[in-house]
Design a protein around this motif. Structure first.
Motif, PDB file in Angstrom:
ATOM      1  N   VAL A  68      -7.786   4.698   9.290  1.00 19.26           N
ATOM      2  CA  VAL A  68      -9.084   4.415   8.712  1.00 19.26           C
ATOM      3  C   VAL A  68      -9.675   5.463   8.066  1.00 19.26           C
ATOM      4  O   VAL A  68      -9.575   6.562   8.492  1.00 19.26           O
ATOM      5  CB  VAL A  68      -9.951   4.059   9.636  1.00 19.26           C
ATOM      6  N   GLY A  69     -10.031   5.152   6.784  1.00 20.13           N
ATOM      7  CA  GLY A  69     -10.686   6.353   5.688  1.00 20.13           C
ATOM      8  C   GLY A  69      -9.572   6.810   4.855  1.00 20.13           C
ATOM      9  O   GLY A  69     -10.138   7.646   3.586  1.00 20.13           O
ATOM     10  N   ASP A  70      -8.406   6.531   4.883  1.00 15.55           N
ATOM     11  CA  ASP A  70      -7.402   6.923   4.165  1.00 15.55           C
ATOM     12  C   ASP A  70      -7.781   6.502   2.728  1.00 15.55           C
ATOM     13  O   ASP A  70      -7.856   5.290   2.744  1.00 15.55           O
ATOM     14  CB  ASP A  70      -5.935   6.720   4.696  1.00 15.55           C
ATOM     15  N   ARG A  71      -7.364   7.249   1.671  1.00 14.19           N
ATOM     16  CA  ARG A  71      -7.388   6.832   0.314  1.00 14.19           C
ATOM     17  C   ARG A  71      -5.848   6.653  -0.090  1.00 14.19           C
ATOM     18  O   ARG A  71      -5.126   7.387  -0.140  1.00 14.19           O
ATOM     19  CB  ARG A  71      -8.189   7.778  -0.503  1.00 14.19           C
ATOM     20  N   VAL A  72      -5.836   5.367  -0.634  1.00 15.24           N
ATOM     21  CA  VAL A  72      -4.413   4.878  -0.961  1.00 15.24           C
ATOM     22  C   VAL A  72      -4.287   4.259  -2.184  1.00 15.24           C
ATOM     23  O   VAL A  72      -5.326   4.098  -2.812  1.00 15.24           O
ATOM     24  CB  VAL A  72      -3.633   3.995   0.256  1.00 15.24           C
ATOM     25  N   LYS A  73      -3.026   3.832  -2.520  1.00 15.42           N
ATOM     26  CA  LYS A  73      -2.845   3.036  -3.714  1.00 15.42           C
ATOM     27  C   LYS A  73      -2.550   1.677  -3.362  1.00 15.42           C
ATOM     28  O   LYS A  73      -1.568   1.456  -2.377  1.00 15.42           O
ATOM     29  CB  LYS A  73      -1.686   3.712  -4.727  1.00 15.42           C
ATOM     30  N   LEU A 108       0.824  -1.198  -0.014  1.00 17.17           N
ATOM     31  CA  LEU A 108       0.066   0.017   0.069  1.00 17.17           C
ATOM     32  C   LEU A 108       0.910   1.209  -0.069  1.00 17.17           C
ATOM     33  O   LEU A 108       1.910   1.275   0.773  1.00 17.17           O
ATOM     34  CB  LEU A 108      -0.802   0.181   1.368  1.00 17.17           C
ATOM     35  N   GLU A 109       0.652   2.220  -0.853  1.00 19.88           N
ATOM     36  CA  GLU A 109       1.342   3.509  -0.888  1.00 19.88           C
ATOM     37  C   GLU A 109       0.540   4.878  -0.781  1.00 19.88           C
ATOM     38  O   GLU A 109      -0.670   4.532  -1.158  1.00 19.88           O
ATOM     39  CB  GLU A 109       2.204   3.445  -2.321  1.00 19.88           C
ATOM     40  N   ALA A 110       0.871   5.706  -0.251  1.00 21.31           N
ATOM     41  CA  ALA A 110       0.101   6.821  -0.172  1.00 21.31           C
ATOM     42  C   ALA A 110      -0.222   7.669  -1.536  1.00 21.31           C
ATOM     43  O   ALA A 110      -1.269   8.072  -1.955  1.00 21.31           O
ATOM     44  CB  ALA A 110       0.674   8.114   0.464  1.00 21.31           C
ATOM     45  N   THR A 111       0.703   7.417  -2.445  1.00 27.69           N
ATOM     46  CA  THR A 111       0.777   8.025  -3.945  1.00 27.69           C
ATOM     47  C   THR A 111       1.318   7.109  -4.849  1.00 27.69           C
ATOM     48  O   THR A 111       1.998   6.234  -4.317  1.00 27.69           O
ATOM     49  CB  THR A 111       1.210   9.607  -3.829  1.00 27.69           C
ATOM     50  N   GLY A 112       1.251   7.193  -5.876  1.00 24.05           N
ATOM     51  CA  GLY A 112       1.792   6.492  -7.131  1.00 24.05           C
ATOM     52  C   GLY A 112       0.830   5.748  -7.897  1.00 24.05           C
ATOM     53  O   GLY A 112      -0.233   5.882  -8.069  1.00 24.05           O
ATOM     54  N   GLY A 127      -0.800   2.919  -8.553  1.00 23.99           N
ATOM     55  CA  GLY A 127      -1.421   1.971  -8.203  1.00 23.99           C
ATOM     56  C   GLY A 127      -3.110   1.909  -8.464  1.00 23.99           C
ATOM     57  O   GLY A 127      -3.542   2.871  -8.897  1.00 23.99           O
ATOM     58  N   VAL A 128      -3.818   1.136  -7.973  1.00 21.39           N
ATOM     59  CA  VAL A 128      -5.200   0.889  -7.799  1.00 21.39           C
ATOM     60  C   VAL A 128      -5.752   1.715  -6.675  1.00 21.39           C
ATOM     61  O   VAL A 128      -5.091   1.753  -5.646  1.00 21.39           O
ATOM     62  CB  VAL A 128      -5.898  -0.564  -7.766  1.00 21.39           C
ATOM     63  N   ASP A 129      -6.733   2.344  -6.772  1.00 16.95           N
ATOM     64  CA  ASP A 129      -7.379   3.281  -5.828  1.00 16.95           C
ATOM     65  C   ASP A 129      -7.937   2.249  -4.599  1.00 16.95           C
ATOM     66  O   ASP A 129      -8.933   1.433  -5.443  1.00 16.95           O
ATOM     67  CB  ASP A 129      -8.439   4.368  -6.312  1.00 16.95           C
ATOM     68  N   ALA A 130      -7.584   2.625  -3.765  1.00 18.71           N
ATOM     69  CA  ALA A 130      -8.160   1.936  -2.471  1.00 18.71           C
ATOM     70  C   ALA A 130      -8.625   2.807  -1.078  1.00 18.71           C
ATOM     71  O   ALA A 130      -7.818   3.808  -1.101  1.00 18.71           O
ATOM     72  CB  ALA A 130      -7.458   0.790  -2.197  1.00 18.71           C
ATOM     73  N   GLU A 131      -9.674   2.206  -0.496  1.00 21.48           N
ATOM     74  CA  GLU A 131      -9.963   2.998   0.681  1.00 21.48           C
ATOM     75  C   GLU A 131      -9.813   2.022   2.058  1.00 21.48           C
ATOM     76  O   GLU A 131     -10.168   1.066   1.954  1.00 21.48           O
ATOM     77  CB  GLU A 131     -11.353   3.524   0.707  1.00 21.48           C
ATOM     78  N   ILE A 132      -9.101   2.726   2.930  1.00 16.29           N
ATOM     79  CA  ILE A 132      -9.057   1.740   4.165  1.00 16.29           C
ATOM     80  C   ILE A 132     -10.196   1.883   4.919  1.00 16.29           C
ATOM     81  O   ILE A 132     -10.751   2.748   5.379  1.00 16.29           O
ATOM     82  CB  ILE A 132      -7.821   2.132   4.773  1.00 16.29           C
ATOM     83  N   LEU A 133     -10.784   0.452   5.397  1.00 19.80           N
ATOM     84  CA  LEU A 133     -12.067   0.428   6.074  1.00 19.80           C
ATOM     85  C   LEU A 133     -11.750   0.000   7.752  1.00 19.80           C
ATOM     86  O   LEU A 133     -12.298   0.648   8.656  1.00 19.80           O
ATOM     87  CB  LEU A 133     -12.854  -0.610   5.484  1.00 19.80           C
TER      88      LEU A 133
END
Lengths: 296, 361
Positions: free
Chosen positions: B332-337, B288-292, B294-300
Motif C-alpha cells: 500500500v502506498g507504492d507508486r506504480v505504472k 501493474l509494473e514497478a517501472t516502465g 504506463g500510467v502513473d498509479a498509487e496503490i490505496l
C-alpha cells in the motif's frame, strides 16, 4: 436482609410491582364474585343478612317455570344472535378487506353502533318498536304490505326476535372489526399463489381464508358469546323481560329477583347458575385456540 | 413447453409509468433472466406474464397464444415467489397437491405426480411437515415442487434465492440450473444479482427504469456491453471508467486521459475528435509494473482473496480496481505504472453512455 438489598432482588421487586394489580383484582373481581356465590347459598333478603341454606335456592329455581324460561330465552338469544353476528360480521369484514372507495369512512360508520352507549341505542330501538310510532310499521303500511301496526314488543316471539335484532345491530361492529384485523394479517401472496394454482374466489375463501382465520374466529366468537349470554342493558331498557317473561334473560331475571324483588339469595343463585355456561364457552375457546400444528 | 413473446409492453400504475414499451423474445426451453436494480420493472414484467398485473399496453404471448385477457390459471404457468408463499396450514404434500386437487386430478395420479416432484427435489422425508418446520432451503424446494407438479409450459421465478444465506444461494443456483436442464422448460427468472444472472442464464435481459438496456447471452453482455450502465452492472468487481478525449484519428484512434497520458487504441473507432469519452476497462484487463511505459498509479488498498489479488489504485483523480491472478509484491502506498490492455478496452460516449462503434475498415 436490608431494605436496599431487598429492593435489588428481582423476585421481590416483581412481587412489589404486582401488588397494585393484585389488589384491584381482589377488590373488584374476586370479592364480588365470592360474595355473589356466597349469597347464592343463603336466604339473604334486602335488609336481612341471610343464613346458610345450602342448595335450597338452586332447588327452588330448578322447579321455577320463570327461571327455566329465562334459561331457554338466554340460550336461544345467544345462539341466534351470535350466529347471525358471526355471519354478517364475517361478510362485512370480507367486504371491508377489499379496496372499496371511501374505505376508512365506511369503517368508521361500521363502528358507530359500538360507540353509542347501549342504553341510548336501546332507547332508539324502543322508539323503532313502538306500537304507535314505529317507523318500521309506518313504512310497511305506506308500502301497502300490512294494514295495521305491528306490536313488536307485545307478542312473545315477536319480542324475542326484536331484542335479538337489536343485539345483532349492536354486536356486529365488534365481530366485523376483529375479523377484519385477522384478515389483514393474511399475506396477499397466498392469494396470488392460489390464483396461479387455479382457485376460484370461493375456493380461496374455503381453503385459504377460513383456515387461516380460525384462531381469530375462536377468540372473537368466545367473547361474542360471553357478551351476549350476559346481556342486560338492551333487554332491561326495551322490555324489562316482558311480555309474559318471554324476553327475560338470566341476567335480567337475576336482577329482577334480587333488587326489585328483594330476594338477594335467589338472585345471586340465578346469577351464579350462569357461570357453568360461561365456563363452557371459555373452554370452547381454550380448545379452539390451542396452537395448531401449523402455527408459528 | 412454449416460447414467450413480449411485444411493446407498457405498464402504468396511475400516472406512474413503470414499463415503457418492452419487447423480449424468449425461445422454447430457454432460461431467461431479467436483471436490474430495484425499481427497474423486472418483477412487474414477470407478474404481467403470470397474469397478476394487468397489461396496460402491448401484448404478451405464451406458446404463440396471446394471453393478455386470460386469467392466470389458463396461462399454463407456475411461479416461485420470493417469500415462497407456502400455505402455512397445509403440509408439504398438500401444498404441492393443492393445484391438482383444485383441478380434480384423480387421487392415484395426484399421488404419483407429487411423489415424482418430491423425488426430483429430495423432499420425500418431509411430505408430512408444515412449512414452519422447514429450513429456508427446504421451503424453497417445496415452492419449486409446487410449480413442478403442474408441469407448466413456463416457469416464473421472482427472486427466489434472495431470502437464503450466501452459501445456500450458490447451492440452490446450481440446483435450479440442473432442474432446468432436466425438465427443459422455458423459464423466466427475476433477480437483482448479476452473478445469479451470469451463472444461470441462457439469455440475460438487463433492465433499468422500465427500459431494456440490452439482451444477450452472459458472455455477449460481458464482452460487448451496449452502454455504460450494462458495462458497470455486469461483472464483479465492476468495470473501471476513466474520462478521456479522442485526440487523433488516422489509422488508429488515440485518446488522451484526464491525467495527460495519451493511449493509442489498436483499432479505429468512430468518434468526433475532441469528443468526451469514457474508457471502460475490466479490472482483470491490465497489468501493474514497478517501472516502465504506463500510467502513473498509487496503490490505496490491497485485498488478497487467495486465488486473486484485488487492488484499489488511484489514477489521476479516479479510483480504479485491478484484479491480478497472482500474488503481488507491491505494498500500500507504492507508486506504480498501470498498463491497460487496450485491445480489451471499451469506449463509451460520455454524454449518452452508448458504446462507441468500431469503424468499418
Amino acid at each position: 436482609m436490608s431494605l436496599s438489598r431487598l429492593l435489588e432482588n428481582r423476585n421481590f421487586l416483581g412481587f412489589l410491582f404486582m401488588l397494585p394489580a393484585a389488589a384491584l383484582l381482589l377488590v373488584f373481581l374476586t370479592y364480588p364474585l365470592g360474595l355473589g356465590t356466597w349469597l347464592g347459598f343463603t336466604d339473604a333478603k334486602i335488609g336481612r343478612a341471610g343464613v346458610w341454606v345450602g342448595l335450597e335456592n338452586y332447588i327452588y329455581l330448578f322447579g321455577d317455570q320463570v327461571a327455566r324460561l329465562s334459561l331457554f330465552n338466554t340460550v336461544f338469544y345467544t345462539a341466534v344472535a351470535t350466529t347471525v353476528k358471526f355471519a354478517l360480521g364475517l361478510w362485512l369484514a370480507l367486504l371491508l378487506n377489499k379496496n372499496l372507495p371511501f374505505k376508512s369512512f365506511i369503517r368508521a360508520v361500521i363502528l358507530l353502533p359500538y360507540i353509542v352507549p347501549t342504553a341510548l341505542s336501546a332507547l332508539a330501538f324502543w322508539w323503532i318498536y313502538d306500537t304507535q310510532f314505529s317507523i318500521v310499521s309506518w313504512g310497511l303500511v305506506r308500502l301497502g304490505l300490512i294494514d295495521h301496526y305491528i306490536d313488536f314488543l307485545g307478542d312473545p316471539w315477536l319480542a324475542r326476535a326484536s331484542v335479538i335484532v337489536a343485539n345483532i345491530w349492536r354486536g356486529i361492529p365488534f365481530v366485523a372489526i376483529c375479523l377484519l384485523a385477522g384478515l389483514q394479517t393474511i399475506s396477499p401472496s397466498y392469494y396470488e399463489a392460489a390464483v396461479l394454482d387455479g382457485a376460484t374466489p370461493w375456493q380461496m375463501f374455503r381453503y385459504i381464508t377460513l383456515p387461516l382465520l380460525t384462531p381469530i374466529i375462536a377468540v372473537v366468537m368466545t367473547f361474542s358469546i360471553l357478551f351476549t349470554f350476559t346481556d342486560f342493558q338492551l333487554i332491561y331498557v326495551l322490555t324489562r323481560g316482558g311480555p309474559l317473561n318471554a324476553t327475560h334473560l338470566m341476567a335480567t331475571l337475576s336482577f329482577q329477583r334480587a333488587i326489585p324483588g328483594g330476594a338477594l339469595g335467589e338472585g345471586a343463585a340465578l346469577a351464579t347458575a350462569m357461570v357453568p355456561f360461561l365456563l363452557a364457552a371459555i373452554l370452547f375457546s381454550y380448545f379452539g385456540l390451542q396452537r395448531r400444528a401449523w402455527q408459528q | 413447453m412454449a416460447s414467450v413473446q413480449i411485444r411493446d409492453v407498457v405498464k402504468n400504475f396511475g400516472d406512474t409509468k413503470i414499463l415503457h414499451g418492452v419487447s423480449v423474445d424468449i425461445a422454447d426451453g430457454e432460461f431467461a433472466v431479467l436483471v436490474g436494480p430495484s425499481g427497474c420493472g423486472k418483477s412487474t414484467l414477470l407478474r404481467m406474464i403470470a397474469g397478476l398485473e394487468e397489461i396496460t399496453g402491448g401484448s404478451i404471448s405464451i406458446g404463440g397464444r396471446e394471453v393478455n385477457q386470460l386469467p392466470p390459471k389458463e396461462r399454463d404457468i407456475a411461479m416461485v415467489f420470493q417469500n415462497y408463499a407456502l400455505y402455512p396450514h397445509m403440509t408439504v404434500f398438500d401444498n404441492m397437491a393443492f393445484s391438482l386437487k383444485l383441478a380434480k386430478v384423480p387421487r392415484a395420479e395426484l399421488d404419483k405426480k407429487v411423489a415424482r416432484a418430491a423425488e426430483i427435489l429430495g423432499l420425500q422425508q418431509l411430505l408430512e411437515r408444515y412449512p414452519r418446520q422447514l429450513s429456508g432451503g427446504q421451503r424453497q424446494r417445496v415452492a419449486m415442487g409446487r410449480a413442478i407438479v403442474r408441469n407448466p409450459q413456463v416457469f416464473l421465478f421472482d427472486e427466489p434465492l434472495s431470502n437464503l444465506d450466501a452459501k445456500l444461494r450458490v447451492q440452490m443456483r446450481t440446483e435450479i440450473r440442473e432442474l432446468h436442464q432436466n425438465l427443459k422448460s422455458t423459464s423466466v427468472y427475476v433477480t437483482h444479482d448479476q452473478i445469479e444472472a451470469m451463472t444461470m442464464a441462457d439469455k440475460i435481459v438487463v433492465m433499468r427504469d422500465g427500459h431494456i438496456q440490452q439482451v444477450g447471452s452472459p458472455l455477449e453482455l460481458y464482452d460487448w456491453p451496449a452502454n455504460v450502465f450494462v458495462a458497470g452492472f455486469i461483472g464483479s468487481p465492476s468495470m473501471n471508467f476513466l474520462p478521456a478525449t479522442a485526440v487523433e484519428g488516422g489509422d488508429k484512434t488515440q485518446i488522451l486521459l484526464a491525467t495527460g497520458d495519451a493511449l493509442t487504441l489498436p483499432y479505429l473507432v468512430e468518434v468526433v475528435l475532441g469528443q468526451p469519452l469514457l474508457l471502460g476497462l475490466r479490472p482483470e484487463c491490465c497489468r501493474l509494473e514497478a517501472t516502465g511505459d504506463g500510467v502513473d498509479a498509487e496503490i490505496l488498498v490491497i485485498e488478497p482473496t487467495g486465488a486473486d489479488t484485488v487492488l484499489i489504485c488511484r489514477v489521476g483523480k479516479t479510483d480504479i480496481t485491478v484484479v491480478l491472478h497472482q500474488r503481488t509484491m507491491f505494498k500500500v502506498g507504492d507508486r506504480v505504472k498501470w498498463l491497460p490492455d487496450l485491445a480489451r478496452a471499451h469506449l463509451f460516449n460520455e454524454g449518452s453512455g452508448e458504446r462507441v462503434a468500431i469503424a468499418p475498415r
